[in-house]
Design a protein around this motif. Structure first.
Motif, PDB file in Angstrom:
ATOM      1  N   MET A   1       0.840  -1.188   0.000  1.00 13.45           N
ATOM      2  CA  MET A   1       0.000   0.000   0.000  1.00 13.45           C
ATOM      3  C   MET A   1       0.880   1.245   0.000  1.00 13.45           C
ATOM      4  SD  MET A   1      -2.954   1.180   2.689  1.00 13.45           S
ATOM      5  CE  MET A   1      -4.221   0.153   1.941  1.00 13.45           C
ATOM      6  N   THR A   2       0.550   2.225  -0.856  1.00 12.02           N
ATOM      7  CA  THR A   2       1.342   3.438  -0.980  1.00 12.02           C
ATOM      8  C   THR A   2       0.763   4.557  -0.118  1.00 12.02           C
ATOM      9  OG1 THR A   2       2.000   2.844  -3.220  1.00 12.02           O
ATOM     10  CG2 THR A   2       2.224   5.150  -2.593  1.00 12.02           C
ATOM     11  N   LEU A   3       1.636   5.262   0.564  1.00 12.75           N
ATOM     12  CA  LEU A   3       1.264   6.338   1.476  1.00 12.75           C
ATOM     13  C   LEU A   3       1.465   7.678   0.782  1.00 12.75           C
ATOM     14  CD1 LEU A   3       0.567   6.652   4.590  1.00 12.75           C
ATOM     15  CD2 LEU A   3       3.000   7.117   4.892  1.00 12.75           C
ATOM     16  N   GLY A   4       0.464   8.558   0.870  1.00 11.40           N
ATOM     17  CA  GLY A   4       0.574   9.889   0.286  1.00 11.40           C
ATOM     18  C   GLY A   4       0.362  10.965   1.331  1.00 11.40           C
ATOM     19  N   TYR A   5       1.232  11.973   1.342  1.00 11.40           N
ATOM     20  CA  TYR A   5       1.094  13.092   2.277  1.00 11.40           C
ATOM     21  C   TYR A   5       0.278  14.196   1.617  1.00 11.40           C
ATOM     22  CZ  TYR A   5       4.783  11.239   5.358  1.00 11.40           C
ATOM     23  OH  TYR A   5       5.534  10.478   6.217  1.00 11.40           O
ATOM     24  N   LEU A   6      -0.640  14.805   2.394  1.00  8.07           N
ATOM     25  CA  LEU A   6      -1.452  15.928   1.951  1.00  8.07           C
ATOM     26  C   LEU A   6      -1.188  17.123   2.864  1.00  8.07           C
ATOM     27  CD1 LEU A   6      -4.878  14.172   1.269  1.00  8.07           C
ATOM     28  CD2 LEU A   6      -3.341  15.141  -0.437  1.00  8.07           C
ATOM     29  N   LEU A   7      -0.823  18.245   2.264  1.00  5.25           N
ATOM     30  CA  LEU A   7      -0.488  19.445   3.028  1.00  5.25           C
ATOM     31  C   LEU A   7      -1.443  20.562   2.646  1.00  5.25           C
ATOM     32  CD1 LEU A   7       3.376  19.290   2.558  1.00  5.25           C
ATOM     33  CD2 LEU A   7       2.035  18.334   4.415  1.00  5.25           C
ATOM     34  N   GLY A   8      -2.117  21.117   3.642  1.00  8.30           N
ATOM     35  CA  GLY A   8      -3.055  22.199   3.396  1.00  8.30           C
ATOM     36  C   GLY A   8      -2.365  23.541   3.312  1.00  8.30           C
ATOM     37  N   GLY A   9      -3.160  24.579   3.053  1.00  4.64           N
ATOM     38  CA  GLY A   9      -2.610  25.914   2.895  1.00  4.64           C
ATOM     39  C   GLY A   9      -3.088  26.857   3.978  1.00  4.64           C
ATOM     40  N   GLY A  10      -2.969  28.126   3.687  1.00  8.72           N
ATOM     41  CA  GLY A  10      -3.457  29.143   4.604  1.00  8.72           C
ATOM     42  C   GLY A  10      -2.445  29.574   5.638  1.00  8.72           C
ATOM     43  N   VAL A  11      -2.835  30.593   6.367  1.00  9.91           N
ATOM     44  CA  VAL A  11      -2.039  31.124   7.459  1.00  9.91           C
ATOM     45  C   VAL A  11      -2.490  30.455   8.746  1.00  9.91           C
ATOM     46  CG1 VAL A  11      -1.550  33.212   8.793  1.00  9.91           C
ATOM     47  CG2 VAL A  11      -1.628  33.318   6.304  1.00  9.91           C
ATOM     48  N   GLY A  12      -1.543  29.865   9.464  1.00 13.43           N
ATOM     49  CA  GLY A  12      -1.881  29.086  10.653  1.00 13.43           C
ATOM     50  C   GLY A  12      -2.307  29.953  11.822  1.00 13.43           C
ATOM     51  N   ALA A  13      -3.601  30.315  11.868  1.00 16.89           N
ATOM     52  CA  ALA A  13      -4.101  31.171  12.942  1.00 16.89           C
ATOM     53  C   ALA A  13      -4.113  30.445  14.283  1.00 16.89           C
ATOM     54  CB  ALA A  13      -5.501  31.669  12.597  1.00 16.89           C
ATOM     55  N   VAL A  14      -4.345  29.135  14.251  1.00 13.82           N
ATOM     56  CA  VAL A  14      -4.367  28.335  15.481  1.00 13.82           C
ATOM     57  C   VAL A  14      -3.056  27.555  15.566  1.00 13.82           C
ATOM     58  CG1 VAL A  14      -5.549  26.504  16.732  1.00 13.82           C
ATOM     59  CG2 VAL A  14      -6.871  28.133  15.366  1.00 13.82           C
ATOM     60  N   PRO A  15      -2.305  27.721  16.639  1.00 20.71           N
ATOM     61  CA  PRO A  15      -1.019  27.033  16.732  1.00 20.71           C
ATOM     62  C   PRO A  15      -1.174  25.534  16.916  1.00 20.71           C
ATOM     63  CG  PRO A  15      -1.486  28.171  18.783  1.00 20.71           C
ATOM     64  CD  PRO A  15      -2.562  28.573  17.816  1.00 20.71           C
ATOM     65  N   HIS A  16      -0.335  24.787  16.244  1.00 21.53           N
ATOM     66  CA  HIS A  16      -0.255  23.334  16.414  1.00 21.53           C
ATOM     67  C   HIS A  16       1.204  22.979  16.657  1.00 21.53           C
ATOM     68  CE1 HIS A  16      -4.346  22.968  14.924  1.00 21.53           C
ATOM     69  NE2 HIS A  16      -4.013  23.638  13.840  1.00 21.53           N
ATOM     70  N   VAL A 266      -1.974   5.785  -4.685  1.00 21.93           N
ATOM     71  CA  VAL A 266      -2.015   6.108  -3.257  1.00 21.93           C
ATOM     72  C   VAL A 266      -3.278   5.511  -2.646  1.00 21.93           C
ATOM     73  CG1 VAL A 266      -2.273   7.967  -1.574  1.00 21.93           C
ATOM     74  CG2 VAL A 266      -0.607   8.175  -3.418  1.00 21.93           C
ATOM     75  N   GLU A 267      -3.103   4.783  -1.546  1.00 18.70           N
ATOM     76  CA  GLU A 267      -4.226   4.099  -0.906  1.00 18.70           C
ATOM     77  C   GLU A 267      -4.461   4.554   0.535  1.00 18.70           C
ATOM     78  OE1 GLU A 267      -4.188  -0.337  -2.442  1.00 18.70           O
ATOM     79  OE2 GLU A 267      -2.144   0.451  -2.242  1.00 18.70           O
ATOM     80  N   LEU A 268      -3.535   5.354   1.078  1.00 14.75           N
ATOM     81  CA  LEU A 268      -3.700   5.907   2.421  1.00 14.75           C
ATOM     82  C   LEU A 268      -3.077   7.287   2.436  1.00 14.75           C
ATOM     83  CD1 LEU A 268      -4.495   5.555   5.443  1.00 14.75           C
ATOM     84  CD2 LEU A 268      -2.178   4.650   5.823  1.00 14.75           C
ATOM     85  N   GLY A 269      -3.848   8.278   2.914  1.00 11.76           N
ATOM     86  CA  GLY A 269      -3.351   9.644   2.972  1.00 11.76           C
ATOM     87  C   GLY A 269      -2.999  10.052   4.389  1.00 11.76           C
ATOM     88  N   VAL A 270      -1.985  10.902   4.502  1.00 11.05           N
ATOM     89  CA  VAL A 270      -1.594  11.481   5.785  1.00 11.05           C
ATOM     90  C   VAL A 270      -1.775  12.990   5.671  1.00 11.05           C
ATOM     91  CG1 VAL A 270       0.251  11.803   7.471  1.00 11.05           C
ATOM     92  CG2 VAL A 270       0.086   9.661   6.196  1.00 11.05           C
ATOM     93  N   VAL A 271      -2.711  13.543   6.430  1.00 13.71           N
ATOM     94  CA  VAL A 271      -2.970  14.977   6.443  1.00 13.71           C
ATOM     95  C   VAL A 271      -2.195  15.570   7.609  1.00 13.71           C
ATOM     96  CG1 VAL A 271      -4.697  16.784   6.633  1.00 13.71           C
ATOM     97  CG2 VAL A 271      -5.243  14.667   5.420  1.00 13.71           C
ATOM     98  N   ILE A 272      -1.233  16.438   7.301  1.00 19.55           N
ATOM     99  CA  ILE A 272      -0.355  16.998   8.320  1.00 19.55           C
ATOM    100  C   ILE A 272      -0.844  18.390   8.704  1.00 19.55           C
ATOM    101  CG2 ILE A 272       1.992  17.787   8.815  1.00 19.55           C
ATOM    102  CD1 ILE A 272       3.008  15.614   6.948  1.00 19.55           C
ATOM    103  N   GLY A 273      -0.980  18.630  10.005  1.00 16.04           N
ATOM    104  CA  GLY A 273      -1.412  19.931  10.487  1.00 16.04           C
ATOM    105  C   GLY A 273      -2.914  20.053  10.524  1.00 16.04           C
ATOM    106  N   GLY A 274      -3.383  21.279  10.795  1.00 17.80           N
ATOM    107  CA  GLY A 274      -4.816  21.483  11.001  1.00 17.80           C
ATOM    108  C   GLY A 274      -5.520  22.256   9.923  1.00 17.80           C
ATOM    109  N   SER A 275      -4.855  22.549   8.801  1.00 18.97           N
ATOM    110  CA  SER A 275      -5.484  23.389   7.789  1.00 18.97           C
ATOM    111  C   SER A 275      -6.500  22.635   6.931  1.00 18.97           C
ATOM    112  CB  SER A 275      -4.427  24.032   6.893  1.00 18.97           C
ATOM    113  OG  SER A 275      -3.608  23.063   6.296  1.00 18.97           O
ATOM    114  N   ILE A 276      -6.491  21.311   6.954  1.00 21.62           N
ATOM    115  CA  ILE A 276      -7.544  20.507   6.330  1.00 21.62           C
ATOM    116  C   ILE A 276      -8.328  19.867   7.480  1.00 21.62           C
ATOM    117  CG2 ILE A 276      -8.095  18.577   4.798  1.00 21.62           C
ATOM    118  CD1 ILE A 276      -5.484  19.079   3.336  1.00 21.62           C
ATOM    119  N   PRO A 277      -9.524  20.377   7.794  1.00 21.53           N
ATOM    120  CA  PRO A 277     -10.240  19.922   8.985  1.00 21.53           C
ATOM    121  C   PRO A 277     -10.557  18.431   8.937  1.00 21.53           C
ATOM    122  CG  PRO A 277     -11.195  21.954   8.136  1.00 21.53           C
ATOM    123  CD  PRO A 277     -10.228  21.469   7.098  1.00 21.53           C
TER     124      PRO A 277
END
Length: 314
Positions: A1-16, A266-277
């Motif tokens: 199974m292939t892993l894919g990273y997804l990175l959102g955009g925007g200005v990080g108003a809420v700290p993580h 890609v069969e599994l995604g990794v969403v990093i951070g909070g910009s993609i709810p």
């Protein structure tokens, strides 16, 4: 199974990231490196509200999001998990390019600092952003107000497939009028977002950054890299340069990233951070969100159970 990273955009108003920073030495190392390269203290990236002044707010917010993505990536590499594919939208598209080996971290962070420090025109209408939630793709065109409100992005359908989620940008007064005129809940103006990103109103930023970006050293990605501007894989240094040149003014589309990733296995995604709810959007593959130490452990367990291929990190 292939892993894919997804990175959102925007200005990080809420700290993580404070919990990750406390839990992992590799995360602390990355934040320290980012602080050294940008001059933004680690504490300012990790905790507290964003500055009030627009340029400083924009700069700290972008660097905050980028540092989180770089740190999580390095922590996962340390644990033996590498992406087999990577993509993002807006700021996330540039961060993805960095993580795919197409541009160095110092050069990438320098672009963010230059973008944040750019002087805004003082004589134009106040700008803003809004979210449009509509039942059908065709109805999105109804939200455009010529020269004042633009369709700046598309995030995809909601998890229940009831609505499409759109990013609107333009003149703040026009966005507020649109929100008042539309049925309740269809258009929501976002507070504290004073820049009409991904619209022709940002041409001055593109023109200011273009000479610097034209002179930057880009390379062909060493990890499969996907664009939010076209449903395709980026394969050359010039493909990546084009992402940096287009990012200020062109509308973004998350579904272009996820459809191309899915088509390439890609069969599994990794969403990093909070910009993609978490839980809001529908994806063509299951996703794991990573924001806290427990999320890292959950991803490692999921990757092991599913037999995720390790990928090839730069």
């Amino acid at each position: 199974m292939t892993l894919g990273y997804l990175l959102g955009g925007g200005v990080g108003a809420v700290p993580h990231g404070p919990e990750l920073h406390d839990a992992f030495p590799s995360v602390r190392r990355v934040y320290g490196e980012v602080a050294e390269l940008t001059g933004i203290p680690v504490d300012r990236m990790l905790i507290g509200d964003l500055p009030v002044e627009l340029r400083e707010r924009r700069t700290v917010g972008m660097v905050r999001e980028a540092a989180m993505a770089l740190a999580v990536h390095d922590r996962l590499v340390e644990a033996g998990v590498r992406p087999g594919a990577i993509g993002g939208l807006s700021l996330g598209a540039m961060t993805a390019s960095c993580l795919a080996g197409a541009v160095g971290r110092e050069a990438f962070l320098d672009v963010l600092m230059r973008s944040g420090a750019h002087e805004e025109p003082s004589d134009g209408p106040e700008e803003g952003l809004a979210i449009g939630t509509l039942p059908s793709p065709e109805s999105a065109a109804e939200l455009v107000v010529d020269g004042e409100v633009f369709l700046a992005g598309y995030f995809g359908r909601t998890a229940d497939d009831a609505h499409g989620v759109h990013l609107l940008a333009g003149h703040l007064a026009a966005l507020r009028r649109l929100a008042d005129d539309r049925p309740a809940g269809q258009v929501t103006v976002l507070p504290g977002r004073a820049v009409a990103v991904h619209t022709p109103l940002r041409r001055h930023l593109r023109d200011a950054l273009a000479p610097h970006i034209e002179g930057m050293a880009f390379a062909a990605p060493t990890v499969p890299l996907y664009s939010c501007f076209a449903e395709q894989r980026l394969t050359t240094a010039e493909d990546v340069r084009d992402v940096f040149l287009r990012n200020a003014v062109d509308p973004i589309d998350l579904t272009m990233v996820t459809r191309a990733m899915s088509a390439d296995g890609v069969e599994l995604g990794v969403v990093i951070g909070g910009s993609i709810p978490e839980g809001l959007l529908s994806f063509p593959f299951p996703v794991v969100h990573v924001r806290r130490p427990d999320d890292v452990e959950k991803l490692l367990l999921t990757a092991y159970e599913l037999g995720v291929e390790p990928g090839a990190a730069p």
